[in-house]
Scaffold this motif. Structure first.
Motif, short mmCIF file in Angstrom:
data_model
loop_
_atom_site.label_atom_id
_atom_site.label_comp_id
_atom_site.label_asym_id
_atom_site.label_seq_id
_atom_site.Cartn_x
_atom_site.Cartn_y
_atom_site.Cartn_z
N GLY A 23 -9.48 7.59 -11.10
CA GLY A 23 -9.82 6.47 -11.53
C GLY A 23 -8.77 5.55 -11.29
O GLY A 23 -8.59 5.36 -10.01
N SER A 24 -8.31 4.66 -12.24
CA SER A 24 -7.31 3.63 -11.80
C SER A 24 -6.09 4.23 -11.78
O SER A 24 -5.10 3.45 -11.48
CB SER A 24 -7.38 2.49 -12.76
N ILE A 67 -1.85 0.06 -8.68
CA ILE A 67 -0.99 -0.38 -7.40
C ILE A 67 -1.39 -1.86 -6.88
O ILE A 67 -2.48 -2.39 -6.79
CB ILE A 67 -1.16 0.51 -6.16
N VAL A 68 -0.40 -2.39 -6.62
CA VAL A 68 -0.71 -3.97 -5.89
C VAL A 68 -0.06 -3.52 -4.39
O VAL A 68 1.24 -3.50 -4.31
CB VAL A 68 0.23 -4.86 -6.31
N VAL A 111 -1.17 -0.83 4.09
CA VAL A 111 -0.90 0.43 3.90
C VAL A 111 -2.32 0.86 3.26
O VAL A 111 -2.82 2.12 3.77
CB VAL A 111 0.27 0.70 2.62
N ILE A 112 -2.62 0.52 2.27
CA ILE A 112 -4.28 0.98 1.70
C ILE A 112 -5.20 0.98 2.86
O ILE A 112 -6.03 1.95 3.00
CB ILE A 112 -4.25 0.28 0.35
N GLY A 131 -9.93 -2.01 -5.35
CA GLY A 131 -10.92 -0.99 -5.76
C GLY A 131 -10.27 -0.52 -7.02
O GLY A 131 -9.57 -1.16 -7.61
N ASP A 132 -10.70 0.62 -7.41
CA ASP A 132 -10.47 1.15 -8.71
C ASP A 132 -8.74 1.80 -8.60
O ASP A 132 -8.85 2.62 -8.03
CB ASP A 132 -11.33 2.26 -9.03
#
Length: 419
Positions: free
Chosen positions: A136-137, A158-159, A167-168, A285-286
């Motif tokens: 989830g989050s 996460i920021v 990174v993401i 995103g979630d």
């Protein structure tokens, strides 16, 4: 394996990460920052814009930055042959800050990160994110420090302010190419002994070398000046030799830089930056949000990078706080759309710069002060001011204005000949 629990994990200790970490921390949440590199570290993006001052102020960074004595910046000057177009931020259409700074980014970024640490937010340097798993989050992030120690960080959100590290987007295969043409920069810091007040150290200067090729000149308060050429990669192949030989030959080939920077002492060997433009389809995103250069970095012209980083993180931080409070967040409407508003406005100006549209506008013979003030607002970073038609109609207003100027000057020229 050691596990740490936080409310928010911030990836990256640059301006984007530091602004987000400070604002979220001020709201009473437990924040941790991880940064892959050791600070201070070199990065370009040395000329700020007034709009980013609002984010820096909310993050409570202004006093710490002021104490560093960076060069204050009050405008931007554009030069082409003997023509000069000078913008002073006091002329801008949009109410707001009318000055900012020109900074050595290694010192500037460390100042922000140090200030965040002094607030009580831990910053782990030389720490690499190797994996993120979302439930989830909620998330579990695996990190590795410089000594090879592996640990995990459990976070409610996460920021990602990891800049060029992205990174993401890289971990989850979200990257895509920008629609901007690939460009290259060759730059250095120079000991600017021939600088005088006439060279206006309180503004950035952009010199049009030829269509599609320009030079940045950014004076610092230390007497050092950042100086770089930006162009299509093929331009640099016209100059033989080492990078320094190419760099010096380029300076010699441009009348505006020839005398002032002849035989100039270099603080470091010229460096290359290229293939900087990348983006992704979604900036959220979630359980995460992307900020700063992780969303999209456009181009060095107009110094949009740090402003987009600071403002996107300012917006994202407030939405993360809202989310953590259990309130509904419409990430598309409240984050993606305004972020793209800023990115797309700057994109239109970047494209107009390289196409030559802005040459026509900047170097027109009789500029309209009201129109100049509205364009000045964009150059000051106020790309979210929808009262400004050069923001709301960024994709058409510049071309329409350039056509009007060309027609008007053509008619004036014809009239003069007939007389």
């Amino acid at each position: 394996m050691r596990t740490e629990q936080v409310d928010v994990l911030v990836i990256g200790a640059g301006p984007a990460g530091s602004v987000a970490a400070s604002i979220i921390h001020q709201a009473g949440y437990k924040v941790k920052v991880v940064e892959k590199l050791k600070f201070p570290r070199f990065v370009i993006g040395e000329s700020l814009l007034p709009r980013c001052m609002e984010a820096l102020e909310e993050a409570k960074f202004i006093d710490a930055i002021s104490a560093k004595g960076f060069q204050q910046k009050f405008g931007a000057k554009f030069v082409k042959n003997d023509l000069v177009c000078d913008f002073t931020f006091k002329e801008q259409h949009t109410p707001g800050w009318q000055w900012t700074w020109q900074v050595t980014r290694a010192d500037f970024d460390k100042t922000l990160a140090d200030t965040v640490e002094s607030m009580g937010v831990p910053v782990s340097y030389e720490t690499t994110v190797t994996d993120i798993r979302f439930n989830g989050s909620d998330s579990v992030t695996t990190v590795e420090d410089k000594d090879g120690n592996i640990s995990q960080i459990e976070a409610r959100f996460i920021v990602d302010g990891s800049g060029y590290g992205r990174v993401i987007p890289k971990l989850f295969n979200l990257e895509k190419n920008s629609n901007l043409q690939p460009r290259k920069a060759l730059f250095a810091h120079t000991v600017d002994k021939r600088r005088s007040m006439a060279d206006e150290p309180n503004r950035i200067t952009a010199v049009v070398h030829k269509k599609g090729t320009w030079i940045w000149i950014i004076p610092f308060s230390t007497g050092v000046t950042s100086l770089g050429f930006v162009s299509d990669p093929s331009f640099f192949e016209e100059f033989p030799g080492t990078d320094e030989e190419k760099y010096r030959a380029m300076l010699e080939s441009e009348p505006y830089t020839r005398e002032r920077f002849r035989d100039v002492e270099l603080v470091f060997e010229p460096r290359i930056l290229q293939s900087w433009s990348a983006t992704t389809d979604k900036f959220y995103g979630d359980g995460y949000v992307l900020t700063g250069n992780v969303t999209e970095f456009l181009d060095p012209i107009f110094s949009s990078g740090v402003t987009l980083a600071c403002v996107s993180s300012q917006t994202a931080a407030k939405l993360v706080i809202k989310k953590l409070k259990g309130e509904a967040v419409d990430w598309e409407k409240e984050y993606m759309e305004p972020t793209m508003q800023g990115v797309n406005t700057f994109r239109s100006y970047v494209m107009a710069w390289y196409e030559g549209t802005l040459d026509t506008i900047f170097f027109s013979k009789d500029p309209d002060p009201e129109i100049k003030g509205k364009i000045c607002s964009v150059l000051a970073g106020y790309v979210w001011d929808t009262s400004n038609p050069f923001v709301t109609n960024h994709d058409t207003a510049l071309k329409r204005l350039a056509r009007t100027i060309e027609l008007t000057e053509k008619l004036k020229s014809s009239s003069t000949i007939e007389e």
